[in-house]
Design an enzyme around this catalytic site. Structure first.
Site, mmCIF file in Angstrom:
data_model
loop_
_atom_site.group_PDB
_atom_site.id
_atom_site.type_symbol
_atom_site.label_atom_id
_atom_site.label_comp_id
_atom_site.label_asym_id
_atom_site.label_seq_id
_atom_site.Cartn_x
_atom_site.Cartn_y
_atom_site.Cartn_z
ATOM 1 N N ASP A 11 34.609 -76.952 81.258
ATOM 2 C CA ASP A 11 34.418 -76.117 82.451
ATOM 3 C C ASP A 11 35.128 -76.815 83.598
ATOM 4 O OD1 ASP A 11 32.854 -74.370 81.032
ATOM 5 O OD2 ASP A 11 30.952 -75.184 81.725
ATOM 6 N N ASP A 130 27.848 -64.009 77.726
ATOM 7 C CA ASP A 130 26.728 -64.839 78.179
ATOM 8 C C ASP A 130 25.492 -63.954 78.110
ATOM 9 O OD1 ASP A 130 28.539 -66.845 78.809
ATOM 10 O OD2 ASP A 130 28.697 -66.249 80.904
#
Length: 251
Positions: A11, A130
């Site tokens: 990330d 997600d």
């Protein structure tokens, strides 16, 4: 049997690798290019880079970063964050990425999946989902897990499968960063319902969790971040363990 893939996920925020728990409490984890090089040498099968704050300025920085990653590693890598239209995909592929991951943009405009698949090929299009277990339903979220949508995990995964996605990257928000294992029940349901590979994400804490997600969760690949970034599990050791447990991996 196809070899199972091990995929470190980086990330990226403001040019640095970060990692959080349940999508919050971010901490620094190092230089994304150096980490990528190290993972490539250690035997990672692929990498995923996500620009988690893909503002306009961030995109420019991220595109340059993708170019530097491509120059330094020799394994396939996927990039995501702020990809909303075909020109974004084109920019990432031109910078050297092998695949793109789309999430919020696909939920807002599902046709984007068809467009990417027809212009660049299904193998380029990874749809990231997600989802969080709310009551008995896995709800899909957008904007980095901030906003709940009407879609549920299984229906949405089937839809993008039909629209031409090349694979699904499913992150369980309930399991993210807590290191108690992957959402294997939901993963197995996805694997049984889809014709494309499923990447498990969220929950890796020890080597056994990878084995469980390949066997119980029927995942095609397992993605993890902090256990690799902070040296808790080494990729060569993990792959040897999996091989000894009878799981097909590339050594």
């Amino acid at each position: 049997m196809l070899a199972k893939r091990i995929i470190p996920c980086l990330d990226v925020k403001d040019g640095q690798t970060v990692k959080g728990t349940n999508f919050v409490d971010l901490r620094q984890a190092g230089d994304p290019v150096e980490l990528g090089k190290a993972y490539s040498k250690m035997g990672a099968d692929e990498l995923v880079y996500l620009d988690i704050t893909a503002s306009h300025e961030g995109r420019k920085t991220f595109t340059e970063l993708v170019g530097r990653v491509a120059a330094n590693i020799n394994i396939p890598f996927t990039v995501g964050g702020g990809i909303n239209e075909l020109k974004d995909v084109d920019r990432m592929l031109s910078a050297g990425a092998d695949k793109v991951s789309i999430n919020s943009a696909a939920l807002r405009r599902p046709e984007l999946v068809n467009e990417i698949a027809s212009h660049f090929g299904s193998q380029v299009c990874v749809v990231a989902i997600d989802a969080k277990l709310v009551g008995n339903t896995w709800k899909c979220y957008i904007n980095g897990g901030r906003i709940e949508t009407e879609k549920n995990l299984l229906d949405w995964a089937r839809e993008v499968n039909d629209r031409g996605a090349g694979e699904i990257l499913f992150t369980s928000m309930n399991h993210d960063g807590v290191k108690t294992g992957y959402a294997n029940e939901a993963l197995a349901e996805l694997a049984d319902s889809l014709s494309i590979p499923v990447i498990a994400s969220g929950g890796a804490g020890k080597k056994e969790h990878f084995k469980e997600t390949f066997i119980q969760g029927k995942a095609d690949a397992a993605l993890a971040a902090s256990v690799f970034h902070f040296g808790e599990i080494s990729i060569p050791e993990l792959k040897l363990y999996l091989k000894e447990e009878g799981i097909s991996v590339r050594l």
